[in-house]
Design a protein around this motif. Structure first.
Motif, PDB file in Angstrom:
ATOM      1  N   THR A   1      -7.940  -0.007  -2.868  1.00 28.18           N
ATOM      2  CA  THR A   1      -7.228  -0.040  -1.681  1.00 28.18           C
ATOM      3  C   THR A   1      -7.891  -0.583  -0.555  1.00 28.18           C
ATOM      4  N   SER A   2      -9.283   0.221  -0.465  1.00 25.94           N
ATOM      5  CA  SER A   2     -10.266  -0.278   0.585  1.00 25.94           C
ATOM      6  C   SER A   2     -10.575  -1.765   0.503  1.00 25.94           C
ATOM      7  N   ARG A   3     -10.744  -2.328  -0.681  1.00 27.67           N
ATOM      8  CA  ARG A   3     -11.163  -3.632  -1.080  1.00 27.67           C
ATOM      9  C   ARG A   3     -10.044  -4.360  -0.435  1.00 27.67           C
ATOM     10  N   TYR A   4      -8.806  -4.089  -0.801  1.00 28.62           N
ATOM     11  CA  TYR A   4      -7.796  -5.053  -0.472  1.00 28.62           C
ATOM     12  C   TYR A   4      -7.743  -5.062   1.418  1.00 28.62           C
ATOM     13  N   GLN A   5      -7.986  -3.772   1.685  1.00 25.05           N
ATOM     14  CA  GLN A   5      -8.089  -3.666   3.367  1.00 25.05           C
ATOM     15  C   GLN A   5      -9.047  -4.569   3.990  1.00 25.05           C
ATOM     16  N   ARG A   6     -10.104  -4.473   3.337  1.00 21.70           N
ATOM     17  CA  ARG A   6     -11.468  -5.345   3.833  1.00 21.70           C
ATOM     18  C   ARG A   6     -11.071  -6.848   3.460  1.00 21.70           C
TER      19      ARG A   6
ATOM     20  N   GLU B   1      -8.760  -7.932   6.241  1.00 19.42           N
ATOM     21  CA  GLU B   1      -9.506  -8.206   7.537  1.00 19.42           C
ATOM     22  C   GLU B   1     -10.173  -9.564   7.397  1.00 19.42           C
TER      23      GLU B   1
ATOM     24  N   ARG C   1      -8.540   4.400  -7.159  1.00 17.30           N
ATOM     25  CA  ARG C   1      -7.683   3.923  -5.978  1.00 17.30           C
ATOM     26  C   ARG C   1      -8.184   3.683  -4.886  1.00 17.30           C
ATOM     27  N   GLU C   2      -9.131   4.377  -4.157  1.00 20.50           N
ATOM     28  CA  GLU C   2      -9.779   4.150  -2.854  1.00 20.50           C
ATOM     29  C   GLU C   2     -10.707   2.799  -3.136  1.00 20.50           C
ATOM     30  N   GLU C   3     -11.221   2.760  -3.913  1.00 23.00           N
ATOM     31  CA  GLU C   3     -11.928   1.391  -4.043  1.00 23.00           C
ATOM     32  C   GLU C   3     -11.257   0.324  -4.141  1.00 23.00           C
TER      33      GLU C   3
ATOM     34  N   GLU D   1     -16.484  -9.984  -0.317  1.00 23.16           N
ATOM     35  CA  GLU D   1     -16.121  -9.196  -1.540  1.00 23.16           C
ATOM     36  C   GLU D   1     -16.296 -10.114  -2.797  1.00 23.16           C
TER      37      GLU D   1
ATOM     38  N   LEU E   1       0.781  -1.124  -0.062  1.00 23.73           N
ATOM     39  CA  LEU E   1       0.104   0.014   0.035  1.00 23.73           C
ATOM     40  C   LEU E   1       0.977   1.219  -0.069  1.00 23.73           C
TER      41      LEU E   1
END
Length: 201
Positions: free
Chosen positions: A100-105, A108, A96-98, A73, A26
């Protein structure tokens, strides 16, 4: 009792390294333009944002489907040949936000799977030649996969703007500034040419 301690240690050690290398992935996007993070930098189109998108799919599959714990996801079917490779780049409609946020979710969800299962918990990877696996196998595989792509990302980022994953203060203390690296590169270039008679002249 000793086996349980060793198993717990191995799981924690691998998981900790995986968490660290995820953060490296990231960080490689920090401070870059939309074009720079999407730009194909190799003949096969390798790019920074695409690597993050790809790893989100990998984690969702390996720590989701493989252990019967589907990730919320959406993930393309592993046997859908039409989709193969589409996870390695981002369309203009994916932010980018979509990604990177998906990767973080997804990470988790992976962390929850890793926490819930013992290191010898069985899983099934239908696309592997030996599909019956343990959590240990998958942890090692994902750590290897993520580290390999972090290495790609190191080189891509350096190619884009010269940023390297080093402690800038420590490098400055030992005189490793831009001039040092320019001289080092020239030294390596000279050695490469000297080793190959075809470049002499």
């Amino acid at each position: 009792m000793l086996v349980v301690v060793i198993d717990d240690f191995a799981k924690e050690y691998l998981h900790s390294d995986l968490k660290e290398v995820r953060q490296t992935m990231l960080r490689k996007l920090d401070g870059l333009s939309e074009y720079a993070i999407r730009r194909p930098l190799t003949s096969t189109g390798t790019n920074l944002l695409g690597l993050v998108k790809h790893l989100a799919v990998a984690e969702a599959r390996y720590f989701g489907e493989v252990f019967g714990r589907p990730c919320p996801e959406p993930v393309p079917r592993w046997d859908d040949l039409e989709q193969r490779g589409r996870d390695l780049w981002a369309t203009e409609y994916e932010s980018r936000e979509e990604i990177t946020s998906r990767y973080q979710r997804v990470c988790e969800h992976s962390d929850a799977t890793i926490a819930a299962l013992a290191i010898d918990s069985p899983g099934h990877v239908p696309w592997w030649p030996r599909p019956d696996v343990l959590l240990f196998n998958v942890l090692v595989h994902l750590l290897t996969e993520t580290s390999r792509h972090a290495g790609h990302a190191d080189i891509l980022r350096e190619q884009l703007d010269g940023t390297v994953e080093m402690d800038a203060d420590a490098m400055a203390k030992i005189g490793r500034d831009a001039a040092f690296w320019q001289a080092r590169r020239a030294e390596i270039e000279r050695a490469a040419k000297a080793a190959d008679p075809a470049t002499a002249g």
